[in-house]
Design an enzyme around this catalytic site. Structure first.
Site, mmCIF file in Angstrom:
data_model
loop_
_atom_site.group_PDB
_atom_site.id
_atom_site.type_symbol
_atom_site.label_atom_id
_atom_site.label_comp_id
_atom_site.label_asym_id
_atom_site.label_seq_id
_atom_site.Cartn_x
_atom_site.Cartn_y
_atom_site.Cartn_z
ATOM 1 N N LYS A 23 0.841 -1.196 0.000
ATOM 2 C CA LYS A 23 0.000 0.000 0.000
ATOM 3 C C LYS A 23 0.883 1.256 0.000
ATOM 4 C CE LYS A 23 -0.236 -0.075 5.069
ATOM 5 N NZ LYS A 23 -1.069 -0.463 6.226
ATOM 6 N N TYR B 56 15.307 31.187 7.667
ATOM 7 C CA TYR B 56 14.110 31.877 8.144
ATOM 8 C C TYR B 56 14.137 32.029 9.661
ATOM 9 C CZ TYR B 56 11.757 31.300 3.621
ATOM 10 O OH TYR B 56 11.397 31.363 2.308
HETATM 11 C C1 LIG Z 1 -0.495 -1.548 6.826
HETATM 12 C C2 LIG Z 1 -1.156 -2.791 7.226
HETATM 13 C C3 LIG Z 1 -0.394 -3.957 7.368
HETATM 14 C C4 LIG Z 1 1.103 -3.975 7.276
HETATM 15 O O1 LIG Z 1 1.624 -3.480 8.493
HETATM 16 P P1 LIG Z 1 3.196 -3.376 8.739
HETATM 17 O O2 LIG Z 1 3.321 -3.051 10.186
HETATM 18 O O3 LIG Z 1 3.649 -2.268 7.860
HETATM 19 O O4 LIG Z 1 3.778 -4.664 8.358
HETATM 20 C C5 LIG Z 1 -1.071 -5.131 7.646
HETATM 21 N N1 LIG Z 1 -2.412 -5.159 7.788
HETATM 22 C C6 LIG Z 1 -3.171 -4.046 7.671
HETATM 23 C C7 LIG Z 1 -4.644 -4.162 7.850
HETATM 24 C C8 LIG Z 1 -2.567 -2.829 7.400
HETATM 25 O O5 LIG Z 1 -3.316 -1.730 7.305
#
Ligand SMILES: *Cc1c(COP(=O)(O)O)cnc(C)c1O
Length: 364
Positions: free
Chosen positions: A41, A254
């Site tokens: 993702k 800044y």
């Molecule tokens: C992002 C996510 C993962 C992966 O989690 P990590 O800690 O990055 O391995 C697994 N399951 C769900 C539902 C997620 O949203």
């Protein structure tokens, strides 16, 4: 990787090393009791979803996972095959496209179940103590019953049961998950893949593994559990575009939040908060330049930072600073930047801008 003036890019540059992703995947596969889903993702946690997915599948992962359906369809369009799950969609999403592209769908509610087109492969999503996504426990029985009815009518196939861990009190979540699976069984469902763990629990809590673990952060070298050596997969560099000698007391940037503590040399780097460097990291941030750690002088600007390279001569226009990398050459890591900014490494790597030139190495 050599970072000499000769291969200096025109501006900031992100290098993703897919060999690190493959190594990390092998580490996760070796720990997991069941199969491993590569969660790609948010564009593979900012590392490029397709490259990370290919590297992970090549190193033993067997599933791909994303939140939104759009991400899943993009992976399919790039030619990635195999089991794939999308778990965060509104009930009005184009689920027919998911079925057409053989993308499994998480179902967290009766409204989602009602929206499933014929032929959907679904994973019932239970909340086990996060109150975020997934069906509440008091809705679970009704969801399982309706899913079984839909399955008997030949509309859907219940492939999985899933949940996600909040962090604290994993034993309670595992207990709720087992109870949820038992209820699904009691309704006559036979989910083949039960999945609960993400990276941290994959590395530390074998009781959470069930048939499949969903790992994202670990693939790119982030270990939220702090227990395991993983390889950082991303390096951010920027070339020196200007060098300036200043006298003690010179205010920089800044708001004049920083003044040269002595006569010194400043180097200007074309990378700033628009590229993903958290502005809040300014007071503590460092880069590696000329073989040494150099502090950021003053505010992080939108497009640039100034670093204090010390009183010596030596840093030249065109030299390349390593903003972060795996840490093996003395450069700061993504975790260092996260600490300086008071956030997680995840937020650093997913927050990078589109401007740095992207370069991928180590792919097949
Ligand atoms: C992002 C996510 C993962 C992966 O989690 P990590 O800690 O990055 O391995 C697994 N399951 C769900 C539902 C997620 O949203």
């Amino acid at each position: 990787m050599s970072l000499t003036a000769l291969d200096a890019p025109a501006g900031a540059r992100i290098t993703v090393d897919l060999r690190a992703v493959a190594d990390n995947t092998r580490t996760l596969v070796a720990r997991a009791r069941g199969e491993v889903m590569a969660v790609v993702k948010a564009d593979g946690f900012g590392h490029g979803a397709v490259g990370v997915a290919r590297a992970a599948l090549g190193a033993g992962a067997t599933w791909l996972g994303v939140t939104g359906l759009g991400e899943a369809l993009a992976l399919r369009a790039s030619g990635l095959e195999g089991p794939m799950l999308s778990w965060l969609n509104p009930p009005g999403a184009d689920f027919a496209a998911a079925v057409g592209q053989r993308v499994d769908l998480a179902v967290p509610s009766l409204a989602h179940l009602a929206a499933m087109p014929p032929g959907a492969r679904i994973h019932l999503h239970l909340d086990t103590g996060m109150a975020r996504d997934g069906a509440a426990e008091d809705e679970w029985l009704a969801l399982c019953r309706a899913a079984r009815e839909a399955e008997l009518r030949g509309r859907v196939a219940v492939i999985g049961v899933m949940s996600h861990l909040a962090g604290p009190d994993t034993p309670a979540a595992v207990r709720r998950f087992r109870e949820g699976v038992a209820i699904a069984y009691g309704m006559g469902l036979r989910p083949r893949v039960r999945h609960l763990a993400a990276t941290a629990a994959t590395l530390t809590e074998p009781d959470t593994h069930f048939d499949l673990v969903r790992t994202g952060a670990g693939l790119v070298g982030i270990d939220p559990s702090g227990t395991t050596v993983l390889r950082g997969a991303m390096t951010l560099t920027a070339p020196v575009v200007e060098v300036r000698r200043v006298v003690a007391g010179t205010p920089v940037g800044y708001d004049h939040t920083w003044r040269a503590p002595r006569d010194t040399t400043l180097a200007l780097l074309p990378v700033g908060y628009a590229d993903g460097l958290p502005r809040s990291a300014g007071p503590r941030g460092e880069v590696l330049l000329g073989g040494r750690r150099c502090r950021i002088a003053g505010r992080i600007s939108m497009d640039q930072i100034v670093v204090d390279t010390g009183p010596g001569e030596g840093v030249r226009v065109g030299d390349v600073a390593v903003v972060f990398g795996p840490g093996l050459g003395g450069e700061p890591t993504v975790a260092d930047w996260a600490t300086w900014a008071g956030t997680l490494p995840h937020e650093i790597v997913t927050g990078l801008g589109s401007r740095p030139h992207r370069h991928v190495v180590g792919g097949n």
